[in-house]
Motif scaffolding. Structure first.
Motif, short mmCIF file in Angstrom:
data_model
loop_
_atom_site.label_atom_id
_atom_site.label_comp_id
_atom_site.label_asym_id
_atom_site.label_seq_id
_atom_site.Cartn_x
_atom_site.Cartn_y
_atom_site.Cartn_z
N SER A 183 53.34 55.81 57.70
CA SER A 183 52.77 57.12 58.26
C SER A 183 53.29 58.09 57.63
N ILE A 184 52.31 59.34 57.75
CA ILE A 184 52.50 60.61 56.91
C ILE A 184 52.92 61.56 57.91
N PHE A 185 54.01 62.42 57.49
CA PHE A 185 54.23 63.49 58.52
C PHE A 185 53.11 64.57 58.49
N LYS A 186 52.65 64.95 59.37
CA LYS A 186 51.66 66.06 59.43
C LYS A 186 51.97 67.20 60.08
N SER A 187 51.37 68.47 60.04
CA SER A 187 51.79 69.49 60.71
C SER A 187 53.50 69.76 60.52
N VAL A 188 53.89 69.87 59.32
CA VAL A 188 55.19 70.25 58.89
C VAL A 188 55.39 71.65 58.50
N ILE A 189 54.39 72.41 57.90
CA ILE A 189 54.80 73.65 57.55
C ILE A 189 55.06 74.74 58.75
N GLY A 190 55.94 75.33 58.72
CA GLY A 190 56.08 76.14 59.77
C GLY A 190 56.90 75.65 61.14
N HIS A 191 57.21 74.17 60.97
CA HIS A 191 58.02 73.61 62.10
C HIS A 191 59.34 73.37 61.67
N ASP A 192 60.50 73.57 62.89
CA ASP A 192 61.82 73.51 62.52
C ASP A 192 62.41 72.03 62.66
N LEU A 193 63.44 71.90 62.50
CA LEU A 193 64.02 70.82 62.40
C LEU A 193 63.74 69.80 63.71
N SER A 194 63.91 70.41 64.97
CA SER A 194 63.69 69.84 66.06
C SER A 194 62.64 69.26 66.11
N GLY A 195 61.50 70.20 65.70
CA GLY A 195 60.07 69.55 65.80
C GLY A 195 59.89 68.17 64.84
N LEU A 196 60.44 68.29 63.60
CA LEU A 196 60.34 67.34 62.66
C LEU A 196 61.20 65.93 63.36
N GLU A 197 62.24 66.45 63.88
CA GLU A 197 62.84 65.03 64.48
C GLU A 197 61.95 64.44 65.33
N GLU A 198 61.44 65.01 66.50
CA GLU A 198 60.69 64.81 67.25
C GLU A 198 59.40 63.79 66.87
N GLN A 199 58.84 64.47 65.73
CA GLN A 199 57.68 63.73 65.21
C GLN A 199 58.09 62.65 64.56
N PHE A 200 59.20 62.74 63.76
CA PHE A 200 59.84 61.43 63.01
C PHE A 200 59.91 60.43 63.91
N TYR A 201 60.64 60.58 65.07
CA TYR A 201 61.10 59.61 66.06
C TYR A 201 59.77 59.09 66.69
N ARG A 202 58.92 59.80 67.06
CA ARG A 202 57.59 59.10 67.64
C ARG A 202 56.86 58.34 66.66
N GLN A 203 56.75 58.89 65.28
CA GLN A 203 55.95 57.85 64.38
C GLN A 203 56.87 56.38 64.29
N ALA A 204 57.90 56.75 64.41
CA ALA A 204 59.02 55.52 63.97
C ALA A 204 58.91 54.34 65.18
N LEU A 205 58.75 54.89 66.36
CA LEU A 205 58.75 54.10 67.82
C LEU A 205 57.48 53.29 67.69
N GLY A 206 56.54 53.84 66.95
CA GLY A 206 55.12 53.20 66.82
C GLY A 206 55.08 52.04 65.84
#
Ligand code: 1AE
Length: 410
Positions: free
Chosen positions: A141-164
């Motif tokens: 899975s590819i991170f999307k909407s990464v520019i302008g996001h902070d670490l907590s936004g990225l962590e949540e996105q990563f976690y959700r991808q991983a859970l899938g």
């Protein structure tokens, strides 16, 4: 031919004498001039002289103007260039790449030249071993909407991808060093999310962090990322050059797989008349330079590569006659679960199914995005149609994906 690297070109010209043209290339890119040399000098220069191996003209009756071509194969003596990809490319396609309508369509390097390249450190099998998956295609899975996001936004996105249930997550190739998600903090944050997801999924996961910065800092940045816990790297090979990839992949301290992104590849391979054919650009040279996973457009998604060319890239990456480890093919761009039957038909199980929008854009959310892909993969491997699989209990994710994007059955 022992001691020679072979290059094949497609040369378009309505009037040229292709035999003469081939001789001109063989001499011009090696000893410079030949017929004018005195006999004694010729004997001395013979070992440096390029040789015309074959000239196959395509000039049937009634050909439209601009379509007359010949495939010309030239052998270049290894003794003329050092054992690195820049020297090879400048020799075989330096000045020639600018000299009329000519495309480099194949390369066959000599065993002596290849011996300077260890190739992929992990390769397809090594990547499978790291994630512990041997019986199905991998899912990235590819991170999307990464520019302008902070670490907590990225962590949540990563976690959700991983859970899938994905096996790999890669940075978007346009994410560079930035104040909101700097390299070390990004790796630490994402690897923490990976560990947390593993408590639920039990699944190993590789995170390919984007390796960026000036060329002189690449090694340091790679080691810094690895020191922070990165277990894979993403690398925009064509903007740096193959030699940068080779240096990284051959380095014993860089002990994680490298995924090669194809950014800029279209500028090289898309024209029928100019550039470098995709199986060379994204196939042979990427594998030689040591990419463990190689992304390229598929024949079915949003950015499309013609099927025949695509299958030729696949064949180069999976070719078992090479002494180099195989690279994992990663057909990408606009991939959604409804394309899984086509991908598996054309690539078999040795493929990484890769998606950004097809995961994050799922109507039920990112986690369901990964689940829908895993359900599509399992159903296809079981010989079931996605339509039938979607009706089974527990397959809401696949059902929603199909309703959103449809299915292209093989
Ligand atoms: C050919 C490269 C594809 C890529 O890097 C990328 O980001 C794809 O994103 P999606 O799957 O098209 O959203």
């Amino acid at each position: 031919m022992n001691g020679y690297c072979l290059a094949t070109y497609r040369v378009f010209d309505d009037k040229a004498d292709f035999q003469k043209k081939a001789q001109g290339i063989a001499v011009g890119l090696t000893v410079g001039s030949w017929t004018e040399l005195p006999e004694a000098k010729k004997a001395e220069m013979e070992k440096h002289l390029g040789k015309v191996v074959s000239v196959t003209a395509h000039e049937p009756e009634g050909l439209e103007p601009g379509q007359r071509y010949a495939d010309i194969q030239i052998a270049y003596p290894d003794v003329n260039f050092s054992r690195d990809i820049p020297a090879l490319l400048v020799t075989i396609f330096g000045k020639l790449s600018m000299d009329g309508r000519v495309k480099l369509i194949d390369i066959d390097v000599s065993p002596e030249f290849q011996s300077a390249f260890p190739g992929p450190k992990f390769g397809l099998q090594g990547v499978r071993d790291l994630v512990g998956v041997h019986n199905r295609p991998l899912l990235m899975s590819i991170f999307k909407s990464v520019i302008g996001h902070d670490l907590s936004g990225l962590e949540e996105q990563f976690y959700r991808q991983a859970l899938g249930g994905v096996d790999l997550i890669k940075d978007d190739e346009i994410l560079f060093e930035n104040p909101l998600t700097p390299l070390v903090k990004r790796v630490e944050t994402c690897m923490r999310a990976a560990r947390k997801a593993k408590e639920t999924t039990g699944q190993e996961l590789l995170y390919a962090v984007n390796l960026t910065g000036p060329t002189s800092k690449l090694r340091d940045n790679a080691l810094t990322a690895i020191g922070a816990g990165a277990n894979a790297l993403l690398f925009n090979v064509l903007s740096y050059g193959y030699d940068a990839l080779h240096e990284l992949s051959a380095d014993p301290a860089i002990n994680v797989p490298i995924a090669a992104h194809p950014a800029m590849a279209g500028a090289f391979y898309q024209s029928p008349y100019y550039g470098i054919a995709a199986p060379v650009l994204l196939g042979k040279l990427m594998r030689l330079a040591g990419a463990d996973l190689i992304l390229f457009p598929s024949p079915y998604g949003s950015v499309v590569m013609p099927k025949e060319e695509n299958m030729a890239v696949r064949d180069v990456l999976l070719d078992t006659s090479s002494s180099l480890r195989r690279s994992f093919p990663v057909p990408s761009a606009g991939i959604h679960p409804g394309l899984v039957p086509l991908i598996l038909r054309d690539f078999g199980t040795d493929v990484v199914v890769n998606a950004g929008g097809g995961v994050h854009g799922h109507p039920l959310g990112t986690e369901a995005g990964g689940q829908a892909f895993r359900q599509a993969i399992d159903a296809t491997l079981a010989g079931q149609s996605l339509g039938d699989a979607a009706l089974q209990p527990g397959h809401d994710a696949l059902k929603a994906a199909i309703e959103a994007w449809g299915v292209k059955e093989a």
